[in-house]
Design an enzyme around this catalytic site. Structure first.
Site, PDB file in Angstrom:
ATOM      1  N   THR A 193       0.921  -1.250  -0.170  1.00 37.94           N
ATOM      2  CA  THR A 193       0.069   0.057   0.272  1.00 37.94           C
ATOM      3  C   THR A 193       0.792   1.139   0.005  1.00 37.94           C
ATOM      4  O   THR A 193       2.023   1.126  -0.326  1.00 37.94           O
ATOM      5  CB  THR A 193      -0.961  -0.202   1.167  1.00 37.94           C
ATOM      6  OG1 THR A 193      -2.008   1.030   0.987  1.00 37.94           O
ATOM      7  CG2 THR A 193      -0.166   0.157   2.465  1.00 37.94           C
ATOM      8  N   ASN A 194       0.366   2.389   0.441  1.00 36.56           N
ATOM      9  CA  ASN A 194       1.145   3.593   0.230  1.00 36.56           C
ATOM     10  C   ASN A 194       0.565   4.401   1.382  1.00 36.56           C
ATOM     11  O   ASN A 194      -0.310   4.281   2.146  1.00 36.56           O
ATOM     12  CB  ASN A 194       0.894   4.409  -1.047  1.00 36.56           C
ATOM     13  CG  ASN A 194      -0.301   4.500  -1.295  1.00 36.56           C
ATOM     14  OD1 ASN A 194      -1.111   5.321  -0.834  1.00 36.56           O
ATOM     15  ND2 ASN A 194      -0.606   4.174  -2.636  1.00 36.56           N
ATOM     16  N   ARG A 195       1.091   5.579   1.633  1.00 39.62           N
ATOM     17  CA  ARG A 195       0.953   6.416   2.792  1.00 39.62           C
ATOM     18  C   ARG A 195      -0.202   7.330   2.639  1.00 39.62           C
ATOM     19  O   ARG A 195      -0.455   8.394   3.688  1.00 39.62           O
ATOM     20  CB  ARG A 195       2.269   7.388   3.173  1.00 39.62           C
ATOM     21  CG  ARG A 195       3.167   6.374   3.663  1.00 39.62           C
ATOM     22  CD  ARG A 195       4.694   7.282   3.813  1.00 39.62           C
ATOM     23  NE  ARG A 195       4.343   8.446   4.911  1.00 39.62           N
ATOM     24  CZ  ARG A 195       4.800   9.550   4.770  1.00 39.62           C
ATOM     25  NH1 ARG A 195       5.727   9.655   4.013  1.00 39.62           N
ATOM     26  NH2 ARG A 195       4.505  10.596   5.807  1.00 39.62           N
TER      27      ARG A 195
END
Ligand code: CTP
Length: 396
Positions: free
Chosen positions: A203-205
């Protein structure tokens, strides 16, 4: 900022309106408070005045600078908010009875009015109350329905005072420009999750905050808003329809399914660019010192949109950049066939990911560029919509 006349009646939820006054004050709104006699039994005028920095009025026969109060107050306010509204005051207001400062002021007030009924479920569902509220609505009042939940005396049902955030939203909607009325706005927000095995994902932030603020800002201006959200820890903005998705593939399908409906598309989601080619059916064991993931490009949702979009549709992308922000954003504006792109620098820790703040440059297809300096994401969202309004081709 609106001048808000907050009128409090004698329900058990009167104490909750103290917080409403405080929130209005924090937002920089000017507040004045009217309390009925019964309301003063549940919360004191002193508390209201301290928390809202407001003058509190209780007596219809007081004067201010020699002028009787109900005429002064009814001319002063931009909006009248009755919260909570009891069944008794609803009955008086619907029949035009003016026997105290609140009901007298309401009768003399010509601006927008919001009522927040809050009472026992059986009182709320009594046909007399139902009719009174309908009558108020027909006479131009905005009614914010109470929520379901636990009520006084251990009862359960509809009648609970709603969240103050929803009341603030309604105040903004009623006093706002109303310039996105009937416009269908599709917003994506948050990260995507690309599964590796049954327990892991990439995933990402992205926190989703900017997309959620865009959805809220559009809803406040009376748009119909459909929010497609990756996994985030955020409350659905009031009045917004939300569909939850996880992977980039799910997000793509959800967007394409809703595409025909949309007049404006705001792709604020941070969609994964790559995903594992194979998703292991079982949890991957740590049997070796290294693990290589074989990844493949995901579909670019904006590219897919550009294949099916119609000329009437206005499509906006977000460019998350760590270097050469404007140059890269300009390139994406063209290559993805967008009408507008919002460029932001995600390297800065005082804005962007997970922050309440952002600073962006809005680049338009016609070459216009507008810098929106560091501000709360809600203000940035509002300013972006102002720019969308001036650039969007008007529907017939
Ligand atoms: N986007 C998309 N589908 C993807 C990736 C991105 O629709 N698979 C959209 C994003 O929602 C955003 C815009 O494209 O509105 C730009 O996203 P960004 O991550 O900045 O750029 P990428 O196109 O992914 O390119 P790069 O990561 O190389 O900068």
């Amino acid at each position: 900022m609106a001048k808000v006349l907050l009128a409090v009646t004698g329900g058990i939820a009167a104490y909750k309106a103290i917080d409403l006054g405080g929130s209005l004050r924090k937002r920089g709104e000017e507040v004045r408070v009217i309390m009925t006699k019964a309301a003063t039994r549940f919360a004191t005028p002193l508390t209201f005045s301290a928390v809202s920095a407001a003058t509190v009025y209780t007596d219809a026969f007081e004067t201010e600078n020699g002028i009787i109060l109900h005429t002064t107050l009814s001319k002063w306010a931009d909006i009248l908010v009755v919260a909570p509204l009891t069944a008794n005051t609803a009955a008086k207001l619907s029949d035009g009875i003016a026997d105290n400062l609140l009901t007298m002021t309401a009768l003399a007030f010509e601006g927008p009015k919001l009522a927040v009924p809050s009472m026992n479920v059986r009182m709320y569902e009594n046909p007399v109350t139902v009719n009174n509220l309908l009558k108020l609505q027909r006479n131009g009042w905005n009614i914010l329905e109470p929520s379901y939940g636990h009520l006084a005396d251990g009862e359960y049902g509809k009648g609970r005072y709603p969240e103050n955030d929803n009341i603030l939203f309604e105040i903004d909607r009623i006093t706002g420009p109303n310039d996105f009325k009937d416009v269908n706005v599709l917003v994506t927000a948050g990260p995507t999750q690309e599964p590796i095995d049954p327990v892991r994902y990439l995933t990402n932030r992205s926190s989703g905050k900017m997309g959620y603020e865009m959805a809220k800002a559009a809803k406040v201006r009376n748009a119909n808003v459909y929010l497609i959200s990756g996994p985030v820890d955020l409350k659905t903005p009031y009045g917004v329809e939300r569909k939850d998705v996880k992977s980039s593939e799910e997000m793509k399908e959800a967007v394409l399914e809703k595409m025909e409906w949309a007049d404006v598309v705001i792709m604020a989601a941070a969609v994964a660019d790559y995903k594992p080619v194979f998703i292991s059916e079982q949890k991957i064991k740590k049997n070796s010192d290294e693990l290589n993931l074989h990844m493949a490009k995901t579909s670019d949702i904006l590219m897919e949109i550009s294949k099916v979009r119609r000329p009437r549709q206005f499509v906006i992308g977000f460019a998350a950049e760590t270097q050469n922000a404007l140059e890269n954003a300009k390139h994406k504006l063209k290559s993805k066939g967008l009408d507008m792109i919002i460029s932001n620098d995600v390297m800065r820790t005082d804005i962007g990911f997970d922050s309440e703040y952002n600073e962006v440059t809005v680049l338009c297809k016609n070459g216009d560029a507008v810098r929106l300096s560091r501000n709360k994401k809600c203000s940035i969202a509002k300013n972006i919509l102002d720019i969308v309004k001036t650039h969007r081709v008007k529907l017939p």
